[in-house]
Scaffold this motif. Sequence first.
Motif, PDB file in Angstrom:
ATOM      1  N   THR A 106       8.259  -7.682   1.609  1.00  0.00           N
ATOM      2  CA  THR A 106       7.614  -6.849   2.619  1.00  0.00           C
ATOM      3  C   THR A 106       6.655  -7.546   3.269  1.00  0.00           C
ATOM      4  O   THR A 106       6.179  -6.933   4.503  1.00  0.00           O
ATOM      5  CB  THR A 106       7.079  -5.545   1.897  1.00  0.00           C
ATOM      6  N   GLN A 107       6.120  -8.846   3.171  1.00  0.00           N
ATOM      7  CA  GLN A 107       5.068  -9.399   3.566  1.00  0.00           C
ATOM      8  C   GLN A 107       5.053 -10.719   3.407  1.00  0.00           C
ATOM      9  O   GLN A 107       5.351 -11.224   2.096  1.00  0.00           O
ATOM     10  CB  GLN A 107       3.535  -9.092   3.224  1.00  0.00           C
ATOM     11  N   ALA A 131       8.725 -13.969   0.675  1.00  0.00           N
ATOM     12  CA  ALA A 131       9.065 -13.982   2.241  1.00  0.00           C
ATOM     13  C   ALA A 131       8.301 -15.043   2.961  1.00  0.00           C
ATOM     14  O   ALA A 131       6.984 -15.391   2.807  1.00  0.00           O
ATOM     15  CB  ALA A 131       8.879 -12.728   2.803  1.00  0.00           C
ATOM     16  N   ARG A 133       7.749 -16.178   7.318  1.00  0.00           N
ATOM     17  CA  ARG A 133       7.759 -16.103   8.560  1.00  0.00           C
ATOM     18  C   ARG A 133       7.741 -17.282   9.648  1.00  0.00           C
ATOM     19  O   ARG A 133       7.656 -18.298   9.090  1.00  0.00           O
ATOM     20  CB  ARG A 133       6.957 -14.841   9.264  1.00  0.00           C
ATOM     21  N   HIS A 150      12.625 -13.312   4.458  1.00  0.00           N
ATOM     22  CA  HIS A 150      11.762 -13.121   5.694  1.00  0.00           C
ATOM     23  C   HIS A 150      11.287 -11.984   6.295  1.00  0.00           C
ATOM     24  O   HIS A 150      12.038 -11.032   6.295  1.00  0.00           O
ATOM     25  CB  HIS A 150      12.509 -14.309   6.754  1.00  0.00           C
ATOM     26  N   THR A 151      10.377 -12.047   6.923  1.00  0.00           N
ATOM     27  CA  THR A 151       9.763 -10.939   7.710  1.00  0.00           C
ATOM     28  C   THR A 151       8.762 -11.277   8.692  1.00  0.00           C
ATOM     29  O   THR A 151       8.076 -12.245   8.473  1.00  0.00           O
ATOM     30  CB  THR A 151       9.131  -9.843   6.484  1.00  0.00           C
ATOM     31  N   HIS A 152       8.402 -10.502   9.816  1.00  0.00           N
ATOM     32  CA  HIS A 152       7.275 -10.917  10.659  1.00  0.00           C
ATOM     33  C   HIS A 152       6.005 -10.467  10.081  1.00  0.00           C
ATOM     34  O   HIS A 152       4.921 -10.968  10.618  1.00  0.00           O
ATOM     35  CB  HIS A 152       7.613 -10.292  12.079  1.00  0.00           C
ATOM     36  N   ARG A 153       5.843  -9.437   8.959  1.00  0.00           N
ATOM     37  CA  ARG A 153       4.838  -8.760   8.630  1.00  0.00           C
ATOM     38  C   ARG A 153       3.735 -10.080   7.858  1.00  0.00           C
ATOM     39  O   ARG A 153       4.379 -10.558   7.006  1.00  0.00           O
ATOM     40  CB  ARG A 153       5.042  -7.713   7.560  1.00  0.00           C
TER      41      ARG A 153
END
Length: 237
Positions: A106-107, A131, A133, A150-153
């Motif tokens: 999630t982050q 994750a 980014r 992966h995530t942008h957060r």
Amino acid sequence: MSSTASASPLAAGWPAGYRINPSAPRLPAALVDAFRTLPVAAIGDAMSRNIGTIGLRQYHARLETTMVGQALTVRVRPGDNLMIHKALLMAQPGDVLVVDGGGDITQALVGGLMRTTCVARQLAGLVIDGAVRDLCEWAEDGMPVFARGHTHRGPSKDGPGEINVPIAVASLAVMPGDLVVGDADGVIAIPAEEAETVLEKTQAHLRKEAQIRESNRSGTADPERFNAILRAKGLPV
């Protein structure tokens, strides 16, 4: 590093949930280098075929990249990278940063700015059970990375966390100083004290595979290789 670093964290005055241990002894460079040409699949075969990560993917672009180095282990609270930053300050050239982030995606735990630090400190690569980014930066040559997703957060930087402790990453147990090898098939960790033995077993396994490959190519494979197994199970072949 203070001599109290390896003591019980509470007894040594550490806050609950925090621990920083010294890095493990270094393996001989020649032994580490010997694994650079060995496929992870063959190493896994030599280690009983039930050891290695499950569910990670590579985020560097080149499939043929092989990552080899000793583990600098980190355990963090999911979504928090405070102790990853501290671990990077401790990292030695050739280390593989192995992070137990609980599989949370999630982050992101690492991004492009941290990649720059990894390159500058000459890490061999990263294994993140969490994750990442800034995927375009990780796709560049020069820093292998395997992660859960992966995530942008972005992450928090509050802690807690531990460095150079036993961890579990994507079903793989990793001890500080383990020899970590990663390629397009996955990631495996070899206990430092077993590295020489695993090297010999893997090389022997590859020699055996070469013989099988040649018999497959030439059409001279022995049918008894599998027929004997089937007959032992009661099949009339």
